[in-house]
Design an enzyme around this catalytic site. Structure first.
Site, PDB file in Angstrom:
ATOM      1  N   LYS A 149       8.513  -9.404  -5.212  1.00  0.00           N
ATOM      2  CA  LYS A 149       9.422  -8.803  -4.264  1.00  0.00           C
ATOM      3  C   LYS A 149       9.620  -9.716  -3.052  1.00  0.00           C
ATOM      4  O   LYS A 149       8.682 -10.441  -2.740  1.00  0.00           O
ATOM      5  CB  LYS A 149       8.918  -7.433  -3.801  1.00  0.00           C
ATOM      6  CG  LYS A 149       7.664  -7.502  -2.936  1.00  0.00           C
ATOM      7  CD  LYS A 149       7.229  -6.144  -2.482  1.00  0.00           C
ATOM      8  CE  LYS A 149       7.895  -5.684  -1.238  1.00  0.00           C
ATOM      9  NZ  LYS A 149       7.337  -6.251   0.004  1.00  0.00           N
ATOM     10  N   HIS A 241       5.917  -0.745  -3.564  1.00  0.00           N
ATOM     11  CA  HIS A 241       4.539  -0.249  -3.692  1.00  0.00           C
ATOM     12  C   HIS A 241       4.452   1.280  -3.767  1.00  0.00           C
ATOM     13  O   HIS A 241       3.748   1.827  -4.613  1.00  0.00           O
ATOM     14  CB  HIS A 241       3.696  -0.729  -2.506  1.00  0.00           C
ATOM     15  CG  HIS A 241       3.835  -2.195  -2.227  1.00  0.00           C
ATOM     16  ND1 HIS A 241       3.903  -3.135  -3.225  1.00  0.00           N
ATOM     17  CD2 HIS A 241       3.911  -2.894  -1.064  1.00  0.00           C
ATOM     18  CE1 HIS A 241       4.027  -4.337  -2.687  1.00  0.00           C
ATOM     19  NE2 HIS A 241       4.038  -4.220  -1.377  1.00  0.00           N
TER      20      HIS A 241
HETATM   21  C1  BG6 Z   1       3.925  -6.394   1.463  1.00  0.00           C
HETATM   22  C2  BG6 Z   1       4.851  -6.022   2.585  1.00  0.00           C
HETATM   23  O1  BG6 Z   1       4.592  -6.280   0.231  1.00  0.00           O
HETATM   24  O2  BG6 Z   1       2.800  -5.525   1.456  1.00  0.00           O
HETATM   25  C3  BG6 Z   1       4.131  -6.091   3.915  1.00  0.00           C
HETATM   26  O3  BG6 Z   1       5.961  -6.922   2.600  1.00  0.00           O
HETATM   27  C4  BG6 Z   1       2.878  -5.243   3.868  1.00  0.00           C
HETATM   28  O4  BG6 Z   1       4.970  -5.665   4.968  1.00  0.00           O
HETATM   29  C5  BG6 Z   1       2.025  -5.587   2.654  1.00  0.00           C
HETATM   30  O5  BG6 Z   1       2.137  -5.500   5.063  1.00  0.00           O
HETATM   31  C6  BG6 Z   1       0.866  -4.618   2.490  1.00  0.00           C
HETATM   32  O6  BG6 Z   1       0.020  -5.066   1.483  1.00  0.00           O
HETATM   33  P1  BG6 Z   1      -1.545  -4.713   1.505  1.00  0.00           P
HETATM   34  O7  BG6 Z   1      -2.073  -5.292   0.242  1.00  0.00           O
HETATM   35  O8  BG6 Z   1      -2.096  -5.356   2.758  1.00  0.00           O
HETATM   36  O9  BG6 Z   1      -1.638  -3.224   1.573  1.00  0.00           O
END
Ligand code: BG6
Length: 490
Positions: A149, A241
């Protein structure tokens, strides 16, 4: 999640080899796989980027990246020397007719044997790189392509990216990463649901009152203001996500742990999402943007004061949604989704709240009953908690309390090293196992639903509500659940 298939991978070409994701995640993950003996013998790692970098200085960068990563404790000079022997760097130019020839040379003149191309680049390069690989004759039936993404910013642009990638690679050769699917706790959702018999009979609208999925971060937008400002929380987090988590919670049991079976069931959930449009966007969504406040005990700037902030912006850094999944299993069960930056604590969790007991036989002695809930904490700690009503011990009148039945992953499985999500994802690509990757139709279905919300916001002029950094978002998000007699699990 095992890897029975024969391996046919002989090299990984990493475009964007000097970029941020490569430094923080990819080189450290590849190094860990090397140390654990999980890379095939003589497997080549070819870093590719536009700038000219000397071999020695590239190896020094890779070494620094590993030593400042989550896998730094694994660093060992001897192991690193073995790892470095696999690594080459090539300077490439996607636009030049012969611009990818250095890759062929590094591969010894042929792509036979299974070459994986990992595009850790800006999304605007996905199409051009795929087409250039094809034009250079660097793609064959055993090649694979990995992209991540953002795949588009709406349905039309996602279709365009998928078309260009599809012009060079068959769908089964394409691995679209959602790094949440690489997290242990997220994979465990499949095990929890489909390796245990006790939940399935209750996993539906007959027994479940509401579902909440929260992905709360304490970080702000950091140095990414300009990217983020044209993106916002709905596109950045929900489209990918959060909807993937929703799919894993709501999907029907797949026929097996195979890529088609798992992804067929996930995409059906996306197709079942009730559209949110101009008609219901005001009652089903809340947008928020953080102002200044406190995060982790320290003063934190507001979104508008972040480094690189431009003109006044109405981009949401928080979004809460009430979602309905229109199918037999979930009819009438609200799914509340919430994600935001600069929230009170970092916590990704799923809460399944069951219906209340049909009748309270203890009402006559003044005892109230709380409904049972299953809380699945994904990060920072991994924990599964089932809350049950329990009698308080003692000879006096019957008193009841809510008691958690806790399964802490670290208590149950000890000090197993926590893997970077990319270790799992890379290993699965090596083994040609795509169950944990997002299929083209999932991307397109999720964008279609997201586009409806964005169009609804535009049509109704729905604005962001401010919330102070370090809080749980605007109060309107509380009203979103309370209107239906529910409240967020905090
Ligand atoms: C990314 C987003 O895909 O996921 C970010 O672009 C976000 O904005 C991040 O901070 C969060 O990932 P994790 O693994 O830290 O929960």
């Amino acid at each position: 999640m095992t890897h029975p298939s024969p391996v046919s991978s002989r090299a990984l070409v990493l475009f964007g080899a000097t970029g941020d994701l490569a430094k923080r995640m990819l080189w450290p993950s590849l190094y860990a796989l090397h140390c654990d003996g999980l890379l095939p013998d003589r497997f080549q790692l070819i870093g590719a980027a536009t700038s000219a970098v000397e071999h020695a200085s590239f190896i020094a960068k890779v070494s620094d990246a590993i030593q400042s990563s989550a896998n730094s404790a694994m660093f060992d000079a001897v192991k690193f020397a073995e790892f470095a022997a696999r690594v080459q760097y090539v300077s490439v130019n996607v636009e030049a007719p012969q611009g990818l020839e250095p890759i062929r040379a590094a591969l010894g003149g042929s792509v036979a044997g299974g070459v994986i191309y990992y595009l850790s680049t800006g999304p605007q390069l996905f199409g051009p790189i795929c087409l250039a690989l094809k034009a250079h004759g660097l793609v064959d039936a055993a090649s694979r392509i990995v992209i991540e993404k953002p795949i588009g910013t709406d349905t039309a642009s996602a279709l365009k990216v998928n078309e260009s990638v599809g012009a060079a690679f068959e769908e089964h050769q394409v691995f679209r990463i959602d790094h949440y699917l690489g997290k242990e706790a997220v994979q465990n959702l499949l095990a929890l649901r489909f390796a245990n018999a006790i939940f399935e009979p209750l996993w539906n609208a007959n027994a479940i009152e509401q579902v909440q999925i929260s992905v709360a971060e304490t970080v702000g937008v950091g140095g990414r203001w300009s990217f983020y400002d044209s993106t916002g929380a709905l596109r950045d987090m929900v489209q990918s996500h959060v909807l993937q988590l929703l799919c894993l919670v709501a999907m029907e049991p797949p026929a097996g742990f195979t890529p088609s079976a798992v992804r067929n069931e996930k995409v059906k959930v996306l197709w079942s999402l009730r559209p949110i449009t101009a008609d219901n966007v005001a009652t089903h969504t809340v947008r928020g943007q953080y102002g200044s406040g406190f995060s982790g005990g320290e003063a934190a700037p507001g979104y508008a004061q972040e480094a690189g902030a431009g003109a006044a912006s109405d981009t949401e850094t928080f979004v809460a949604l009430k979602v309905e999944v229109d199918n037999w299993r979930w009819a009438g069960v609200p799914f509340y989704l919430r994600t935001g930056k600069r929230m009170q604590r970092r916590s990704s969790e799923i809460m399944i709240q069951f219906k209340p007991a049909p009748y309270n036989i203890f009402a006559g002695i003044g005892a109230t009953l709380a409904p049972n809930a299953l809380l699945i904490k994904l990060q920072p700690e991994e924990m599964i908690t089932l809350t049950l009503m329990h009698k308080q011990p003692g000879l006096n009148e019957v008193k009841l309390s809510e008691v958690p039945l806790n399964l802490s992953v670290s208590d149950a499985f000890g000090k197993t090293r926590r893997r970077i999500a990319y270790e799992r994802m890379l290993l699965d690509v090596l083994h040609d196992s795509s169950a944990l990757f997002v299929r083209r139709d999932e991307i397109e279905a999720s964008w279609k639903w997201i586009d409806g919300i964005i169009a609804g916001w535009k049509a109704t002029g729905q604005k962001c509500r401010p919330y102070p950094a370090g809080t749980n978002g605007p109060s309107a998000a509380v009203a979103l659940t309370e209107r239906h007699g529910h409240s967020w699990h905090e």
